[in-house]
Write an enzyme that holds these catalytic residues in place. Structure first.
Site, PDB file in Angstrom:
ATOM      1  CB  ALA A  10     -36.456   5.657  16.372  1.00  7.29           C
ATOM      2  NE  ARG A  15     -42.489  -7.434  20.485  1.00  2.22           N
ATOM      3  CZ  ARG A  15     -42.879  -7.738  19.243  1.00  2.22           C
ATOM      4  NH1 ARG A  15     -43.203  -8.979  18.934  1.00  2.22           N
ATOM      5  NH2 ARG A  15     -42.908  -6.810  18.309  1.00  2.22           N
ATOM      6  CB  THR A  79     -42.465   3.771   9.205  1.00  2.00           C
ATOM      7  OG1 THR A  79     -43.797   3.734   8.667  1.00  2.00           O
ATOM      8  CG2 THR A  79     -42.238   2.508  10.032  1.00  2.00           C
ATOM      9  N   GLY A 101     -32.760  -0.839  10.978  1.00  2.00           N
ATOM     10  CA  GLY A 101     -31.638  -1.287  11.801  1.00  2.00           C
ATOM     11  C   GLY A 101     -31.832  -2.661  12.385  1.00  2.00           C
ATOM     12  CD  GLU A 150     -48.877  -0.963   7.702  1.00  2.00           C
ATOM     13  OE1 GLU A 150     -48.334  -1.624   8.599  1.00  2.00           O
ATOM     14  OE2 GLU A 150     -48.406  -0.874   6.552  1.00  2.00           O
ATOM     15  CG  ASN A 165     -44.201  -2.677   2.823  1.00  2.00           C
ATOM     16  OD1 ASN A 165     -43.191  -2.644   2.126  1.00  2.00           O
ATOM     17  ND2 ASN A 165     -44.522  -1.740   3.711  1.00  2.00           N
ATOM     18  CG  ASN A 223     -40.086  -7.521  16.324  1.00  2.00           C
ATOM     19  OD1 ASN A 223     -39.801  -6.324  16.284  1.00  2.00           O
ATOM     20  ND2 ASN A 223     -40.649  -8.149  15.319  1.00  2.00           N
ATOM     21  NE  ARG A 436      21.120 -29.333  36.266  1.00  2.00           N
ATOM     22  CZ  ARG A 436      20.946 -30.068  35.187  1.00  2.00           C
ATOM     23  NH1 ARG A 436      19.995 -29.753  34.328  1.00  2.00           N
ATOM     24  NH2 ARG A 436      21.700 -31.108  34.955  1.00  2.00           N
TER      25      ARG A 436
HETATM   26  C1  UD1 Z   1     -43.925  -1.588   8.845  1.00  2.69           C
HETATM   27  C2  UD1 Z   1     -44.777  -1.265   7.612  1.00  2.69           C
HETATM   28  C3  UD1 Z   1     -45.428  -2.545   7.119  1.00  2.69           C
HETATM   29  C4  UD1 Z   1     -44.387  -3.616   6.821  1.00  2.69           C
HETATM   30  C5  UD1 Z   1     -43.534  -3.830   8.069  1.00  2.69           C
HETATM   31  C6  UD1 Z   1     -42.394  -4.764   7.770  1.00  2.69           C
HETATM   32  C7  UD1 Z   1     -45.508   1.008   7.983  1.00  2.69           C
HETATM   33  C8  UD1 Z   1     -46.636   1.864   8.362  1.00  2.69           C
HETATM   34  N1  UD1 Z   1     -45.760  -0.293   7.962  1.00  2.69           N
HETATM   35  O1  UD1 Z   1     -44.790  -2.072   9.856  1.00  2.69           O
HETATM   36  O2  UD1 Z   1     -46.166  -2.291   5.946  1.00  2.69           O
HETATM   37  O3  UD1 Z   1     -45.010  -4.816   6.438  1.00  2.69           O
HETATM   38  O4  UD1 Z   1     -42.957  -2.582   8.516  1.00  2.69           O
HETATM   39  O5  UD1 Z   1     -41.778  -5.119   8.965  1.00  2.69           O
HETATM   40  O6  UD1 Z   1     -44.446   1.490   7.659  1.00  2.69           O
HETATM   41  N2  UD1 Z   1     -39.539   2.850  13.563  1.00  2.69           N
HETATM   42  C9  UD1 Z   1     -38.963   4.037  13.924  1.00  2.69           C
HETATM   43  N3  UD1 Z   1     -39.770   5.059  14.334  1.00  2.69           N
HETATM   44  C10 UD1 Z   1     -41.112   4.937  14.386  1.00  2.69           C
HETATM   45  C11 UD1 Z   1     -41.698   3.707  14.007  1.00  2.69           C
HETATM   46  C12 UD1 Z   1     -40.887   2.675  13.590  1.00  2.69           C
HETATM   47  O7  UD1 Z   1     -37.745   4.201  13.889  1.00  2.69           O
HETATM   48  O8  UD1 Z   1     -41.763   5.920  14.777  1.00  2.69           O
HETATM   49  C13 UD1 Z   1     -38.664   1.760  13.125  1.00  2.69           C
HETATM   50  C14 UD1 Z   1     -38.703   0.581  14.090  1.00  2.69           C
HETATM   51  O9  UD1 Z   1     -37.654   0.700  15.027  1.00  2.69           O
HETATM   52  C15 UD1 Z   1     -38.503  -0.589  13.155  1.00  2.69           C
HETATM   53  C16 UD1 Z   1     -39.091  -0.123  11.835  1.00  2.69           C
HETATM   54  O10 UD1 Z   1     -39.167   1.272  11.907  1.00  2.69           O
HETATM   55  O11 UD1 Z   1     -37.146  -0.853  12.948  1.00  2.69           O
HETATM   56  C17 UD1 Z   1     -40.439  -0.722  11.520  1.00  2.69           C
HETATM   57  O12 UD1 Z   1     -41.328  -0.437  12.564  1.00  2.69           O
HETATM   58  P1  UD1 Z   1     -42.421  -1.499  13.014  1.00  2.69           P
HETATM   59  O13 UD1 Z   1     -43.290  -0.872  14.028  1.00  2.69           O
HETATM   60  O14 UD1 Z   1     -41.744  -2.779  13.315  1.00  2.69           O
HETATM   61  O15 UD1 Z   1     -43.180  -1.750  11.650  1.00  2.69           O
HETATM   62  P2  UD1 Z   1     -44.696  -1.546  11.379  1.00  2.69           P
HETATM   63  O16 UD1 Z   1     -45.016  -0.087  11.409  1.00  2.69           O
HETATM   64  O17 UD1 Z   1     -45.487  -2.452  12.206  1.00  2.69           O
END
Ligand code: UD1
Ligand code: CA
Length: 451
Positions: A10, A15, A79, A101, A150, A165, A223, A436
């Site tokens: 999503a 970036r 997430t 994704g 986190e 994680n 990213n 030709r």
């Molecule tokens: C998350 C984990 C973290 C882990 C990290 C690894 C949580 C709370 N934390 O971090 O422990 O070390 O991934 O990269 O889960 N996404 C959605 N919808 C949302 C939020 C995120 O689809 O509402 C998708 C993003 O597009 C991305 C993925 O989930 O592909 C991870 O989101 P991101 O914000 O990068 O990870 P963190 O929450 O920072």
């Protein structure tokens, strides 16, 4: 047991500075999310739910060929909230793999191990890394996982933990149905953290299993364009390594790209600045010189591709020589020992054993027998501006230089076409055919003089 896969996609990927959603950006010529979907197929997923948000229409349009159920996450609330969107599409039994994704290179083997490790409800991919900053940390008590915390919620002591994680888990669907509706967003980011299901499961007496991926790149996300380019280089190096170990010689492994799958026989040599796209197979002893791009093509043993050729959707025999500067377009089929020289273009053409098209020719929609010799500058005129027509050239024919073969037309076996001919009618076997104007000499002519 059923195994579902949930792909979180999503995120907008601000970036990347792109009009397209991040998961459609390409690595090794393929959209990031397609790498993940292909891996889902490799682990024999019983169904994939893709959580989309930004650019959903573009994502759906790009994935029409994939068996995917789409679930929208209109607002990105975390997430945990994202995975909750998949619940209506998940059975209450079986397991689900949770993937991202924008994390394209997790290996199917690793995921199979992760699924096997889930014996009590939850298994996770974790890894000890040198720089854990920004990532969720695995909190253990006497070796047992008790929570994921986190970066923004971590205490100073927890920030020292180097086990991170990956965000990739295998969870029993029953637990997802139980825990996700109960998540709260009472944390530093005001998000619904998927990671909170770990402490909920621990409170229920569940033992969380962890395994590490074989390679760190398997859990690396993208990213921005710098991370994307770095992951591309890592992936290319990984693929080329495997080929080197299998006996392929690369003049410089840093100057070859494989965007698809490259299969090689023994003693293959690949020079610099070569790109392989789609499914390419090279037989034993094949030599690919510098500057060549080959897509979806099979090449037989001991064939030599000289510098700067472009070869698409073709089938090439053994002992063939091509180039330099040749362009083989789709449906070119070359028998063994054929020679295609410089500045030759072929398309939808079959060339028989030992035939030669050595210089400056266009041969399209044609069938050539064995031992044919096509002189320099011969053109098959296959197109009348509306329709395409075929040219057929028999065994052992010789087509003189700079001739035009106006299709549909046949050149007989053993026929000779005089240089500079425009052939509009079939020419018989074994005879010399010329079309030709006759050469004349004007005896009385004098050069003009300046007035
Ligand atoms: C998350 C984990 C973290 C882990 C990290 C690894 C949580 C709370 N934390 O971090 O422990 O070390 O991934 O990269 O889960 N996404 C959605 N919808 C949302 C939020 C995120 O689809 O509402 C998708 C993003 O597009 C991305 C993925 O989930 O592909 C991870 O989101 P991101 O914000 O990068 O990870 P963190 O929450 O920072
Ligand atoms: Ca986040």
């Amino acid at each position: 047991m059923t195994l579902h896969t949930i792909i979180l996609a999503a995120g907008k990927g601000t970036r990347m500075k792109s009009t397209r959603p991040k998961v459609l950006q390409t690595l090794a010529g393929k959209a990031l999310v397609k790498h993940v979907l292909d891996t889902c197929q490799a682990v024999e997923s019983d169904g994939t739910v893709l959580i989309y948000g930004f650019g959903g229409e573009m994502v759906k349009a790009d994935l029409v060929d994939y068996p995917v159920t789409f679930a929208e996450q209109a607002e990105q609330l975390g997430t945990g909230h994202a995975v909750k969107m998949a619940l209506p599409h998940l059975p209450t039994d079986g397991k689900s793999l949770i993937l991202y994704g924008d994390v394209p290179l997790t290996q199917a083997d690793t995921l199979a191990k992760l699924v096997a490790a889930n014996t009590d409800g939850i298994s996770m991919l974790t890894l000890d890394v040198a720089n854990p900053f920004g990532l969720g940390r695995i909190v253990r008590d006497n070796g047992k996982v008790v929570a994921i915390v986190e970066q923004k919620d971590a205490t100073e002591a927890q920030k020292q933990i180097t086990e991170i994680n990956s965000g990739i888990y295998c969870v029993d669907n029953a637990l997802l149905h139980k825990y996700l509706p109960a998540l709260s967003n009472d944390n530093a980011q005001g998000e619904y953290y998927l990671t909170d299901i770990v402490k909920m499961a621990v409170a229920d007496g569940i033992t969380i299993a962890t395994i590490a991926p074989e390679y760190e790149f398997e859990i690396e996300g993208v990213n921005d364009r710098i991370q994307l380019a770095n992951l591309e280089r890592t992936y290319q190096a990984h693929q080329i390594h495997a080929l080197q170990l299998a006996g392929v010689q690369f003049a410089d492994p840093n100057r070859v790209d494989i965007r698809g799958s490259l299969t090689c026989g023994q003693d293959v040599f690949i020079d610099i600045n070569t790109v392989f796209i789609g499914d390419v197979t090279l037989g034993n002893g094949v030599q690919i010189d510098a500057g060549t791009v080959i897509s979806n093509t099979t090449i037989g043993d001991n064939t030599h591709i000289k510098p700067n050729c472009v070869i698409d959707d073709s089938t090439i025999g053994a002992g063939v020589t091509i180039g330099p500067f040749a362009h083989l377009r789709p449906k070119t089929v070359l028998a063994d020992k054929v020679k295609i020289g410089n500045f030759v273009e072929t398309k939808k053409t079959t060339v028989g054993l030992g035939s030669k098209i050595n210089h400056l020719s266009y041969v399209g929609d044609a069938t050539l027998g064995a031992d044919v010799n096509i002189g320099a500058g011969v053109i098959t005129c296959n197109y009348d501006g509306v329709n395409k027509f075929n040219t057929i050239i028999g065994d052992n024919a010789f087509v003189g230089s700079n001739s035009s073969l106006v299709a549909p037309v046949k050149v007989g076996a053993g026929a000779t076409i005089g240089a500079g001919s425009v052939i509009t009618k079939d020419s018989p076997d074994g005879k010399l055919t010329l079309a030709r104007s006759k050469q004349i000499t004007i005896d009385a002519w004098t050069r003009p003089v300046k007035k």
